[in-house]
Design an enzyme around this catalytic site. Structure first.
Site, PDB file in Angstrom:
ATOM      1  N   ASP A 101     -23.204 -43.180   2.249  1.00 29.30           N
ATOM      2  CA  ASP A 101     -22.171 -43.738   3.104  1.00 29.30           C
ATOM      3  C   ASP A 101     -22.600 -45.063   3.702  1.00 29.30           C
ATOM      4  O   ASP A 101     -23.747 -45.487   3.542  1.00 29.30           O
ATOM      5  CB  ASP A 101     -21.840 -42.751   4.236  1.00 29.30           C
ATOM      6  CG  ASP A 101     -21.240 -41.456   3.714  1.00 29.30           C
ATOM      7  OD1 ASP A 101     -20.544 -41.502   2.684  1.00 29.30           O
ATOM      8  OD2 ASP A 101     -21.473 -40.399   4.338  1.00 29.30           O
ATOM      9  N   TYR A 173     -33.140 -36.050   1.499  1.00 30.65           N
ATOM     10  CA  TYR A 173     -32.725 -36.940   2.580  1.00 30.65           C
ATOM     11  C   TYR A 173     -33.708 -36.825   3.737  1.00 30.65           C
ATOM     12  O   TYR A 173     -34.206 -35.730   4.040  1.00 30.65           O
ATOM     13  CB  TYR A 173     -31.321 -36.577   3.084  1.00 30.65           C
ATOM     14  CG  TYR A 173     -30.208 -36.948   2.134  1.00 30.65           C
ATOM     15  CD1 TYR A 173     -29.495 -38.137   2.292  1.00 30.65           C
ATOM     16  CD2 TYR A 173     -29.864 -36.106   1.082  1.00 30.65           C
ATOM     17  CE1 TYR A 173     -28.469 -38.480   1.424  1.00 30.65           C
ATOM     18  CE2 TYR A 173     -28.836 -36.440   0.210  1.00 30.65           C
ATOM     19  CZ  TYR A 173     -28.151 -37.622   0.382  1.00 30.65           C
ATOM     20  OH  TYR A 173     -27.142 -37.959  -0.483  1.00 30.65           O
TER      21      TYR A 173
END
Length: 345
Positions: A101, A173
């Site tokens: 994003d 992540y």
């Protein structure tokens, strides 16, 4: 990849509580693999003259509106495709293994691209494919002429049936949380999530044990999630404390550390080891007799740095940032591990 924790603030309202984690069935992963296989076969290049390259990239996501191509927006794929166009003289399509994003950084995001090397002097003449090292240098040359916030770190040739997204075995992540009342350092802006409150590391680690594994993560997907099933297998979810960075010790700290090292050498012949995180005194403990914190002029108060690691084959839309948001609430005491229910493998 390194998610930007700043954006998790808007996706995890402090008043929200996660639903109980329900039991799951084990057939979801098999269905997902079958769907990935079909998608992979449909994307296979049929032109034998085309060379497919696997490209690893790193980027600072601050000035990108995400990784995927969007009209009238600067994106990772858009910038990368423009660099390849300047290099080979014809448009290409970039396919990333993971979609990030806006504001999310990547330590190593993988993508693939199909290139047919056609002579610029004799249009129509097909030449042998470029060596991967040539592709890397040439594309980086054009990338650095842009903003310089994206770099190709590796390139290799792969078969035409290889797909960066559907062949990916896992994705990892990292979120960095900086805990402390001191304002965030200029060097940490857009690099970490500033949490003014103190965080309970043990409580967060216990919450990870509840969330890791094979579950229905319906409570951890955003409204725009297009995944057919909310069931995912979270292979790793872990919180650890790390030294705050960038960090350079003050003169007094150097003297203190050198003194400690000299004392240890006088008593033992054991090899020198790095000092643990707790050996660096935190600003909250450095209070003088007058009740005022005294660190010396120009010395910044440091934060406690916590790193959340999440690893899985695939994630739901905004799943990681929602998980981190819940862990933060557990760390501040707003939630407890019992609010997440009992994990069902």
């Amino acid at each position: 990849m390194s998610e930007n924790p700043k954006h998790s603030l808007s996706t995890t309202p402090e008043s929200s509580r996660p639903s109980k984690i329900p039991k799951t069935q084990d057939h979801s992963d098999q269905e997902e693999e079958e769907e990935d296989k079909q998608q992979q076969e449909s994307s296979m290049s049929k032109n034998p003259r085309i060379q497919r390259y696997l490209v690893a990239i790193e980027y600072i996501g601050t000035r990108f509106s995400g990784s995927q191509q969007q009209p009238n927006c600067r994106t990772v794929v858009g910038v990368l495709e423009e660099a390849f166009l300047k290099f080979i003289g014809q448009p290409v399509s970039i396919f990333c293994s993971s979609r990030t994003d806006a504001g999310v950084h990547a330590l190593s995001n993988v993508c693939h691209v199909d290139v047919e090397r056609i002579s610029k002097r004799k249009p129509g003449e097909v030449l042998p494919p470029h060596e991967p090292s040539v592709v890397r240098r040439a594309v980086n040359h054009f990338l650095q002429k842009s903003e310089g916030d994206i770099t190709v770190i590796d390139v290799r040739c792969v078969p035409n049936d290889f797909h960066a997204r559907y062949k990916a075995q896992e994705r990892t992540y990292f979120y960095r949380l900086l805990s402390g009342s001191e304002p965030l350092s200029t060097f940490e802006k857009e690099r970490a999530w500033h949490v003014p409150e103190k965080l309970d590391l043990y409580a967060m680690q216990e919450a990870c044990k509840v969330l890791v594994g094979h579950h229905d993560f319906s409570s951890f997907r955003a409204a725009g999630c297009q995944a057919k099933s909310p069931i995912r297998t979270l292979d790793e979810l872990h919180v650890s404390e790390a030294p705050p960075t960038p960090y350079f010790p003050s003169i007094s700290e150097k003297k203190q550390n050198n003194s400690s090292t000299e004392d240890s050498h006088a008593c033992s012949r054991e090899p020198e080891i790095d000092l643990p995180i707790d050996s660096f005194s935190n600003s909250d403990d450095e209070v003088g007799s007058n009740g005022i914190t005294d660190l010396g002029f120009g010395i910044r108060r440091r934060h406690h740095c916590y790193v959340v690691t999440a690893r899985a084959r695939s994630f739901l839309y905004h799943q990681v940032r929602l998980l981190v948001g819940v862990l933060k609430c557990v760390g501040t005491g707003e939630l407890t591990t019992s609010d997440g229910g009992h994990a069902s493998k």
